[in-house]
Write a protein that holds these residues in place. Structure first.
Motif, PDB file in Angstrom:
ATOM      1  N   TRP A   1       0.834  -1.203   0.000  1.00  0.00           N
ATOM      2  CA  TRP A   1       0.000   0.000   0.000  1.00  0.00           C
ATOM      3  C   TRP A   1       0.867   1.251   0.000  1.00  0.00           C
ATOM      4  O   TRP A   1       0.651   2.178  -0.779  1.00  0.00           O
ATOM      5  CB  TRP A   1      -0.927  -0.010   1.214  1.00  0.00           C
ATOM      6  CG  TRP A   1      -1.988   1.049   1.148  1.00  0.00           C
ATOM      7  CD1 TRP A   1      -3.281   0.890   0.729  1.00  0.00           C
ATOM      8  CD2 TRP A   1      -1.851   2.435   1.511  1.00  0.00           C
ATOM      9  NE1 TRP A   1      -3.947   2.100   0.802  1.00  0.00           N
ATOM     10  CE2 TRP A   1      -3.089   3.060   1.282  1.00  0.00           C
ATOM     11  CE3 TRP A   1      -0.795   3.204   2.014  1.00  0.00           C
ATOM     12  CZ2 TRP A   1      -3.307   4.416   1.531  1.00  0.00           C
ATOM     13  CZ3 TRP A   1      -1.010   4.559   2.253  1.00  0.00           C
ATOM     14  CH2 TRP A   1      -2.246   5.147   2.012  1.00  0.00           C
ATOM     15  N   GLU A   2       1.867   1.289   0.873  1.00  0.00           N
ATOM     16  CA  GLU A   2       2.700   2.488   0.985  1.00  0.00           C
ATOM     17  C   GLU A   2       3.536   2.720  -0.263  1.00  0.00           C
ATOM     18  O   GLU A   2       3.671   3.862  -0.730  1.00  0.00           O
ATOM     19  CB  GLU A   2       3.617   2.378   2.209  1.00  0.00           C
ATOM     20  CG  GLU A   2       4.474   3.606   2.417  1.00  0.00           C
ATOM     21  CD  GLU A   2       5.218   3.592   3.740  1.00  0.00           C
ATOM     22  OE1 GLU A   2       6.317   4.171   3.799  1.00  0.00           O
ATOM     23  OE2 GLU A   2       4.695   3.019   4.721  1.00  0.00           O
ATOM     24  N   PHE A   3       4.096   1.667  -0.824  1.00  0.00           N
ATOM     25  CA  PHE A   3       4.896   1.784  -2.047  1.00  0.00           C
ATOM     26  C   PHE A   3       4.065   2.402  -3.163  1.00  0.00           C
ATOM     27  O   PHE A   3       4.524   3.289  -3.891  1.00  0.00           O
ATOM     28  CB  PHE A   3       5.391   0.387  -2.446  1.00  0.00           C
ATOM     29  CG  PHE A   3       6.382   0.369  -3.575  1.00  0.00           C
ATOM     30  CD1 PHE A   3       7.661   0.866  -3.419  1.00  0.00           C
ATOM     31  CD2 PHE A   3       6.035  -0.204  -4.805  1.00  0.00           C
ATOM     32  CE1 PHE A   3       8.582   0.817  -4.459  1.00  0.00           C
ATOM     33  CE2 PHE A   3       6.942  -0.257  -5.850  1.00  0.00           C
ATOM     34  CZ  PHE A   3       8.230   0.245  -5.678  1.00  0.00           C
ATOM     35  N   ALA A   4       2.810   1.957  -3.295  1.00  0.00           N
ATOM     36  CA  ALA A   4       1.920   2.478  -4.333  1.00  0.00           C
ATOM     37  C   ALA A   4       1.474   3.906  -4.032  1.00  0.00           C
ATOM     38  O   ALA A   4       1.428   4.758  -4.919  1.00  0.00           O
ATOM     39  CB  ALA A   4       0.701   1.565  -4.468  1.00  0.00           C
ATOM     40  N   ALA A   5       1.147   4.170  -2.767  1.00  0.00           N
ATOM     41  CA  ALA A   5       0.692   5.512  -2.382  1.00  0.00           C
ATOM     42  C   ALA A   5       1.783   6.552  -2.553  1.00  0.00           C
ATOM     43  O   ALA A   5       1.491   7.732  -2.779  1.00  0.00           O
ATOM     44  CB  ALA A   5       0.209   5.499  -0.931  1.00  0.00           C
ATOM     45  N   ARG A   6       3.028   6.120  -2.496  1.00  0.00           N
ATOM     46  CA  ARG A   6       4.155   7.035  -2.636  1.00  0.00           C
ATOM     47  C   ARG A   6       4.777   6.951  -4.031  1.00  0.00           C
ATOM     48  O   ARG A   6       5.971   7.269  -4.208  1.00  0.00           O
ATOM     49  CB  ARG A   6       5.209   6.726  -1.569  1.00  0.00           C
ATOM     50  CG  ARG A   6       4.820   7.249  -0.185  1.00  0.00           C
ATOM     51  CD  ARG A   6       5.788   6.818   0.881  1.00  0.00           C
ATOM     52  NE  ARG A   6       7.175   6.975   0.479  1.00  0.00           N
ATOM     53  CZ  ARG A   6       8.208   6.375   1.075  1.00  0.00           C
ATOM     54  NH1 ARG A   6       7.976   5.566   2.094  1.00  0.00           N
ATOM     55  NH2 ARG A   6       9.428   6.573   0.654  1.00  0.00           N
TER      56      ARG A   6
END
Length: 305
Positions: A168-173
């Motif tokens: 999730w974080e990799f995609a959100a960033r």
């Protein structure tokens, strides 16, 4: 509206699960199911993996000293190196229309919930002002979100599940970019006017309707509801595991991770239910939005030339 008045109104106009089931069967659920499975596949965004610093990556000031962006949560958001394999993520949060299709296909009661109590509601709500409008994001418990993604995987014969917190974080960033301090379309903080809507009465809107997609093509990573992910929450797991590949988080715990509407690295642990602060006899049930991930390193479709 207070709780007592709400239940009184419900009693005056009762809706039974049998009535709802009969009405939906009259129209047929198969067209809804076919549309959902086709759209779910088409809306998967392939994300090429890589290595990034997950957590509060901070910055070095003019004095040469590194500082986190948000010191109060540095323990749970401890920066650490993560390497991810390729995966795919749904470009939209799961809507009430999607979730109602899942419920009806499986003969599960279509309900709304207030604390631990449930009562029947009409599926496929067409009124945009209603909280259950078909295009608004579904608010469910972690287990309901998990069950939905795995059910959708069985329907499509694909390894679908909730994303991990790292995914999730990799995609959100935008693939882990340290330019993405916030999980918005451009990595910058939203304006005061938009924030007023995000935290106000109309914080839940039809998916993809408020902010543009981020460069990967993902909508609502910064607004329209916090999201469940697969991991158990731990304040120190990443401190004790500073370098990890495809992390799944702790093997057990008491709270599940939700990803925040604030900083792109911010995460919080939430119990699925807890005693209410309003009444000791009530349990508050944690309900948040979610999207599904394809846990496969291969894209479903070849990239267009």
């Amino acid at each position: 509206m207070n709780k007592s008045l709400f239940f009184l109104l419900q009693a005056l106009v009762p809706i039974s699960w049998a009535d709802i089931h009969t009405r939906v069967n009259d129209h047929g659920i198969q067209p809804h199911l076919a549309e959902l499975t086709s759209r779910a596949i088409n809306n998967l965004v392939f994300i090429e993996g890589g290595t990034f610093i997950m957590g509060d990556f901070g910055a070095v000031g003019e004095d040469g000293v590194w500082r986190p962006y948000f010191p109060p949560t540095i323990e749970e958001d401890q920066p650490h190196e993560v390497t991810l394999s390729n995966y795919s993520l749904s470009q939209h949060k799961t809507t009430w229309g999607d979730f109602d299709t899942y419920l009806l296909t499986n003969g599960i009661e279509v309900f709304e919930r207030n604390y631990q109590d449930k009562w029947a509601r009409e599926p496929f709500e067409k009124d945009p002002a209603n909280e259950f409008f078909i295009d608004k994001p579904a608010l469910v418990t972690w287990q309901e979100a998990k069950d939905y993604c795995q059910w959708l995987g069985a329907q499509t014969d694909l390894p679908l599940d909730l994303p991990t917190s790292a995914q999730w974080e990799f995609a959100a960033r935008n693939r882990g970019s340290q330019e993405w301090i916030f999980s918005t379309h451009d990595g910058k903080e939203t304006s005061r006017d938009i924030k007023a809507h995000m935290y106000g009465r109309d914080k839940y809107v039809p998916v993809g309707s408020r902010l543009p997609a981020n460069p990967l093509g993902l909508y609502d990573m910064a607004d329209n509801g916090k999201e469940w992910v697969n991991d158990w929450f731990s304040e120190n797991w990443y401190r004790d595991n500073p370098q990890v590949t495809d992390p799944q988080g702790p093997a057990e715990g008491t709270r599940k991770v939700i990803r925040n509407l604030d900083f792109s690295f911010s995460r919080t642990g939430m119990s699925e239910s807890a005693p209410s602060l309003v009444n000791d006899n009530w349990d508050s049930v944690a309900e948040y939005t979610f999207r599904c991930a394809l846990q496969s390193s291969s894209p479903l479709r070849q990239a267009e030339p």
